[in-house]
Design a protein around this motif. Structure first.
Motif, mmCIF file in Angstrom:
data_model
loop_
_atom_site.group_PDB
_atom_site.id
_atom_site.type_symbol
_atom_site.label_atom_id
_atom_site.label_comp_id
_atom_site.label_asym_id
_atom_site.label_seq_id
_atom_site.Cartn_x
_atom_site.Cartn_y
_atom_site.Cartn_z
ATOM 1 N N GLN A 55 59.071 38.695 151.071
ATOM 2 C CA GLN A 55 57.801 39.061 150.434
ATOM 3 C C GLN A 55 57.634 40.559 150.625
ATOM 4 O O GLN A 55 57.347 41.016 151.733
ATOM 5 N N ALA A 63 58.872 28.951 155.043
ATOM 6 C CA ALA A 63 57.848 28.836 154.005
ATOM 7 C C ALA A 63 57.864 27.418 153.445
ATOM 8 O O ALA A 63 58.923 26.863 153.153
ATOM 9 N N GLY A 108 53.143 30.049 154.965
ATOM 10 C CA GLY A 108 54.178 30.770 155.697
ATOM 11 C C GLY A 108 54.056 30.420 157.169
ATOM 12 O O GLY A 108 52.936 30.321 157.696
ATOM 13 N N TRP A 117 49.417 34.866 150.904
ATOM 14 C CA TRP A 117 50.029 33.946 151.858
ATOM 15 C C TRP A 117 49.004 33.415 152.841
ATOM 16 O O TRP A 117 48.132 34.149 153.308
#
Length: 125
Positions: free
Chosen positions: A26, A34, A46, A76
């Motif tokens: 990312q 993940a 995550g 996330w």
């Protein structure tokens, strides 16, 4: 995997039917593990697997807080698994991890939960 902890956490989740990928990129960062919402679905959680040695310094904790803030802004949801808790307080840590995964997947049972396998005496072969 970058650590034994990552491998153990991934295998634990996979044994419950959770779709887990490792070392997901990312931007400038990678996320240890993940969770996907179905095959080919979006990442919904995550999981960072952290060792006690790495987080014993103030600068490492500050870096992680900054990094997590950036990942959160990118969409996330992050759950942290500490190695000391995983190895010394396993049941509680597993329960918290499974709850985080359930919430990220919308609150229902995980794919591997609630299944009952019925066997007969002829299944021993």
């Amino acid at each position: 995997y970058e650590s034994v902890l990552e491998e153990e956490v991934a295998e634990f989740l996979r044994s419950r039917g959770v779709l887990v990928e490792t070392q997901v990129n990312q931007s400038l960062f990678h996320i240890d593990l993940a969770v996907r919402n179905g095959p080919g679905g979006p990442f919904v959680l995550g999981i960072e697997c952290d060792g006690a040695r790495w987080h014993s310094s103030l600068s490492a904790r500050a870096y992680d807080a900054w990094r997590e803030d950036i990942l959160t802004r990118a969409g996330w949801r992050i759950h942290r698994v500490w190695s000391t808790e995983w190895w010394h307080n396993r049941t509680t840590t597993e329960s918290a991890l499974l709850e985080a995964v359930r919430r990220a997947l919308g609150g229902g049972p995980l794919p591997g939960e609630g299944r009952v396998r019925i066997t007969s005496s002829t299944d021993s072969a």
